[in-house]
Design an enzyme around this catalytic site. Structure first.
Site, PDB file in Angstrom:
ATOM      1  N   ARG A   1       0.860  -1.189   0.000  1.00 36.22           N
ATOM      2  CA  ARG A   1       0.000   0.000   0.000  1.00 36.22           C
ATOM      3  C   ARG A   1       0.892   1.234   0.000  1.00 36.22           C
ATOM      4  NH1 ARG A   1      -4.171   1.552   4.818  1.00 36.22           N
ATOM      5  NH2 ARG A   1      -2.246   1.952   5.944  1.00 36.22           N
TER       6      ARG A   1
ATOM      7  N   THR B   1      -0.718   7.742  -0.861  1.00 34.13           N
ATOM      8  CA  THR B   1      -2.035   7.690  -1.528  1.00 34.13           C
ATOM      9  C   THR B   1      -2.947   6.605  -0.951  1.00 34.13           C
ATOM     10  OG1 THR B   1      -1.301   6.068  -3.160  1.00 34.13           O
ATOM     11  CG2 THR B   1      -0.939   8.394  -3.706  1.00 34.13           C
TER      12      THR B   1
ATOM     13  N   ASP C   1       1.654  -1.827  12.323  1.00 38.72           N
ATOM     14  CA  ASP C   1       2.034  -2.332  10.995  1.00 38.72           C
ATOM     15  C   ASP C   1       2.345  -3.826  11.095  1.00 38.72           C
ATOM     16  OD1 ASP C   1       3.600  -3.067   8.634  1.00 38.72           O
ATOM     17  OD2 ASP C   1       3.469  -0.940   8.170  1.00 38.72           O
TER      18      ASP C   1
ATOM     19  N   ASP D   1       5.656  -5.130   9.429  1.00 33.37           N
ATOM     20  CA  ASP D   1       6.865  -4.804  10.191  1.00 33.37           C
ATOM     21  C   ASP D   1       6.973  -5.678  11.441  1.00 33.37           C
ATOM     22  OD1 ASP D   1       7.815  -2.914   8.457  1.00 33.37           O
ATOM     23  OD2 ASP D   1       6.891  -1.215   9.496  1.00 33.37           O
TER      24      ASP D   1
END
Ligand SMILES: O=P(O)(O)OC[C@H]1O[C@H](OP(=O)(O)OP(=O)(O)O)[C@H](O)[C@@H]1O
Ligand SMILES: O=c1cc[nH]c(=O)[nH]1
Ligand SMILES: [Mg+2]
Length: 208
Positions: free
Chosen positions: A103, A107, A199, A202
């Protein structure tokens, strides 16, 4: 569209542990895999079975086996790999179709960068795995490339879903079933799920 939020206490407990900001990489990996298995158990509960006769020690015996339909598991790179082994524990013979999408941080649009799909997708149930359904962009892009390759039966398994992502999925692909361990409050201004997990990629890969 079928949306199943798993209410089982084991799932609730494990998703709660995943939210701890001090969780180690090892624990995050283990829990993502375990919840992946539990979601698979639920998502496969409607697979049709048929009777066949086998030679049991006591003579010919009728048993149930899963009918015809074969499965391909579709992990969305990277974070989807964290759930893959959990699905394979229950469906060890499944083919694996890998999709790479990230992603864009600015944006929030999905950017595809890899795909290697199994050949006979039109005859398989595809089980997409990705820990996070946020805006839904990555999941929708994955569904679109599977459908473009002939896939007709798709289930999506996620650890945490945002209402925004569920709405987007409902609008674009109401034929896809969604199984999630939690439906959270919503997205922050950077597109992260709240309270969410942070995340997931991560955390699984130990990056950042
Ligand atoms: O619903 P969306 O708004 O599309 O967001 C969800 C996607 O974002 C994360 O991947 P990311 O882009 O961080 O890639 P990674 O797995 O390589 O970390 C996550 O694993 C999903 O694929
Ligand atoms: O909350 C989120 C949203 C997208 N991707 C993640 O890993 N986490
Ligand atoms: Mg990530």
């Amino acid at each position: 569209m079928k949306i199943v939020e798993i209410k089982h206490p084991l799932v609730k407990h494990k998703i709660g542990l995943l939210r701890d900001m001090h969780i180690s990489t090892r624990e995050f990996r283990q829990l993502a895999r375990e919840i992946g298995s539990l979601l698979t158990y639920e998502a496969t509960s409607d697979l049709p079975t048929e009777k066949i006769t086998i030679n049991c020690w006591s003579g010919p015996t009728e048993i149930d086996q899963i009918q015809g339909k074969k499965v391909t598991i579709v992990p969305i790179l990277r974070a989807g790999l964290g759930m893959l082994d959990g699905v394979l524990e229950l469906i060890p013979n499944a083919r694996i179709s890998v999709v790479g999408i990230y992603r864009d941080e600015e944006t929030l649009q999905p950017v595809p960068y890899f795909q290697k799909l199994t050949a006979d997708l039109d005859q398989r149930l595809a089980i997409i795995v990705d820990p996070m359904l946020a805006t839904g962009g990555s999941m929708i892009a994955t569904i679109e490339l599977l459908k473009a390759s002939g896939c007709k039966h798709i289930k999506a398994l996620v650890l945490v879903a945002a209402p925004e992502g569920i709405e987007a999925l409902k609008k674009t692909h109401p034929d896809v079933d969604l199984y999630t361990a939690a439906i959270d409050q919503g997205l922050n201004d950077k597109g992260y799920i709240l309270p969410g997990l942070g995340d997931a990629g991560d955390k699984l890969f130990g990056t950042k």
